[in-house]
Design a protein around this motif. Sequence first.
Motif, PDB file in Angstrom:
ATOM      1  N   ALA A 218      11.066   5.050  39.591  1.00 26.62           N
ATOM      2  CA  ALA A 218       9.924   5.172  40.496  1.00 26.62           C
ATOM      3  C   ALA A 218       9.967   4.172  41.632  1.00 26.62           C
ATOM      4  N   ASP A 219      10.538   2.999  41.396  1.00 25.92           N
ATOM      5  CA  ASP A 219      10.547   1.965  42.431  1.00 25.92           C
ATOM      6  C   ASP A 219      11.860   1.901  43.192  1.00 25.92           C
ATOM      7  N   SER A 220      12.694   2.921  43.035  1.00 30.91           N
ATOM      8  CA  SER A 220      13.989   2.902  43.724  1.00 30.91           C
ATOM      9  C   SER A 220      13.810   3.174  45.215  1.00 30.91           C
ATOM     10  N   VAL A 221      14.718   2.620  45.998  1.00 29.22           N
ATOM     11  CA  VAL A 221      14.757   2.860  47.446  1.00 29.22           C
ATOM     12  C   VAL A 221      16.187   3.285  47.784  1.00 29.22           C
ATOM     13  N   PRO A 222      16.487   4.586  47.690  1.00 27.92           N
ATOM     14  CA  PRO A 222      17.854   5.029  47.963  1.00 27.92           C
ATOM     15  C   PRO A 222      18.206   4.864  49.441  1.00 27.92           C
ATOM     16  N   VAL A 223      19.346   4.238  49.707  1.00 30.21           N
ATOM     17  CA  VAL A 223      19.767   4.005  51.092  1.00 30.21           C
ATOM     18  C   VAL A 223      21.127   4.609  51.403  1.00 30.21           C
ATOM     19  N   VAL A 235      24.174   6.437  43.900  1.00 31.45           N
ATOM     20  CA  VAL A 235      23.085   6.130  44.828  1.00 31.45           C
ATOM     21  C   VAL A 235      22.953   4.612  44.949  1.00 31.45           C
ATOM     22  N   ALA A 236      23.001   4.117  46.162  1.00 27.85           N
ATOM     23  CA  ALA A 236      22.745   2.699  46.415  1.00 27.85           C
ATOM     24  C   ALA A 236      21.237   2.500  46.463  1.00 27.85           C
ATOM     25  N   ASP A 237      20.722   1.733  45.506  1.00 25.88           N
ATOM     26  CA  ASP A 237      19.279   1.513  45.363  1.00 25.88           C
ATOM     27  C   ASP A 237      18.943   0.128  45.912  1.00 25.88           C
ATOM     28  N   GLN A 242      18.354  -3.414  42.961  1.00 24.33           N
ATOM     29  CA  GLN A 242      19.545  -3.862  43.691  1.00 24.33           C
ATOM     30  C   GLN A 242      20.824  -3.435  42.952  1.00 24.33           C
ATOM     31  N   GLN A 243      20.905  -2.142  42.653  1.00 23.52           N
ATOM     32  CA  GLN A 243      22.033  -1.618  41.892  1.00 23.52           C
ATOM     33  C   GLN A 243      22.575  -0.343  42.525  1.00 23.52           C
ATOM     34  N   VAL A 244      23.772   0.031  42.106  1.00 25.24           N
ATOM     35  CA  VAL A 244      24.284   1.375  42.336  1.00 25.24           C
ATOM     36  C   VAL A 244      23.989   2.188  41.077  1.00 25.24           C
ATOM     37  N   LEU A 245      23.293   3.309  41.243  1.00 23.12           N
ATOM     38  CA  LEU A 245      22.902   4.159  40.126  1.00 23.12           C
ATOM     39  C   LEU A 245      23.835   5.360  40.046  1.00 23.12           C
TER      40      LEU A 245
END
Length: 682
Positions: A218-223, A235-237, A242-245
């Motif tokens: 829910a708090d991810s910010v995909p960039v 996905v770079a979050d 601050q992870q790659v998912l």
Amino acid sequence: ITAIAVSPDGKVYTNAPWDESGAEASTYENGKMLGFAGGTHGWGAGGGNAVAVNRHYVFLAIAMGNERGHLVGPGIWPQKGKQWFGVSRRKIEDPKLSALFQPALTLPNGALDPHAQLAAGFLMVNEVPAGAHADIQGLAASDTTLYVSNTAQNRIEVYDAESMQHKAQWTVHEPGKMALAADGTLWVITGALTDATPHVAHYSASGQLLADTLPLPADSVPVDIALDAHGRVLVADNGPRQQVLFFSKDGGRYVASGTLGERGGIFAGVAGQPGPQRFNGLTGVGVDAHDNVYVATNGIGPHYAPIGAGLGATLESYAPDGKRLWQVQGLLFVDGAWMDPARPDSVYTGNKRFQLDLSKPAGQDWKYVGFLSNRFRYPDDPVFHTDMWPGLPIARQLKGHTFLYLTDMYADHLKIYRFDAAHDGETAIPSGLIAGRERGVAGVPNAPPGGEWIWRDVNGDGKFTSDGFTPNTSGARIAGGWGWWIDSNGDIWRTNVNKGIYRLHFGGLDAKGNPVYAYSDMTTYPVPQPFTELRRAVYVPQTDSLYVTGYTADMPVDRAFWKEVGRVLVRYDNWSSGKPVLRYSITLPWETQAKPVVTIIGLTVEGQYVFAVEPVGAVHVFDKDSGKEVGVIRPGPEVGKASGWVDVPNGVSAYRRSNGEYLVFVEEDARGKVMMYRWKPA
């Protein structure tokens, strides 16, 4: 770095809107820079926020202007008052070479015009009024097709990768970074510009929205988004994780299948301590044919206004087992350095800490050990709300505590930070802010109008609450000028151009551990003789001496040179007595017609010497008691005997070690570093 694309063989192609020395679009392999594309800096051109590759081409998002109407050429530059945003197609074997898809103009002598060559390989996507933005925020390519995120127009456009002819388009809300799957479908980040929580959507090759969803936290910010050879979606979050998912298809739907990176990134554990998998402001992710993953960061993320250059870039590669294979760093820009008064061989820059090991060879004698800005714990930190980069440091130890004072590139305001290593690790905690002009601090939360205020963290939580602000009602406006100095007793000195010198006295520490300053505890000194305009004032309490620079009636100002310290340096003794004594006056280097120009842009006093730096990095050393020049320090062979511009008003500092050796630090903004010189007087 705001965008990366990775070829199957592991080459990394980058893009960014701006790099001071013209390397907006570069190529890396195995931790080495192979070269840069060029044509993205100057002559109207700028870089961008997207890059894609296929087997034949590199596709770069770029901007094209006309230098305020000074560049004229139909089809090469936009008409006066207009700006272009589009895609530059380059040859994969050498991205410096434009891959033409339309006729190129020739010069009168029959040669190809290099600017026309670039124009013949440029696809104009958006034409807007000069000053407006319509950047391309995402690109993806196969050998036959190019997909373009026309973010400003809320659509994805499709082009033939060879002819570059428009084939199709479909509506998408603020499309951003994209990744092309092996089956021809397209993964797209939507809401890339204004949505607080962007989403990831999956489209067919013809633009039909597919039912696939990714179970993003829910708090991810995909960039950014990428796909590996197994069909996994990466996905770079750039949210708190601050992870790659990683997501894999299982039973007809996508499920979370792994991560790369320590959860919390650089802010986990000891906050601000860098290391493998401790990501900090993700901007890009990619993967090669061998499942090696590549991650780009810049300290904050892809949308970094108003910080300008971000907070320091890294590009790194990880093996499938998570082991870091290599990393390259671009950590500093318009930034100085100052020795930590509490720890030997510890050095602060505007928002980082480095550790020195002077037993090692030049270039190997420093290590990045601390990132100072924590946007998740202290989102009100003025580094995120004031213009012109983190700042130029002066570190002082007051009443047993270390404080960091930062001024900006134009000496407008002064930020103050404290430290609490047990609770906040390397983080610099917002402690105070002395505002200058209103524009520079207009974005500070809850700030009163007009600038000219002091904020102190009265609640001890780093939040800019309204009860922490004190407007300046003294009648003496200290905004304007180029000089900030914090003496070793903690007094703040502010040099105004023609109003004099202001001294904010250190009033001790408050209950929360913040240094106290007040307009009611300020001394104003008139412009001292023989000056007509002031630029800098450096005070040394041990001798009650003030070193002042500026211009005189005999050596007047040249308005074309507005950051410099001036043409005259005067030392006054007994300054605080009310009857200062002029000890000496010296003429500083000043040859404005020389190429490169010879002036002094910054100075500091340390030990027995005054250190004064030219805009091209040469450091003049003067004996502080006599004013006589001892010699000049210039860049050595370790850096190609060259320095880029010193572009800040506080770009030099010095530190006398216990063995008598001096370390001299000089800002160098062309290639984003701080020069460190070692000098031991005979």
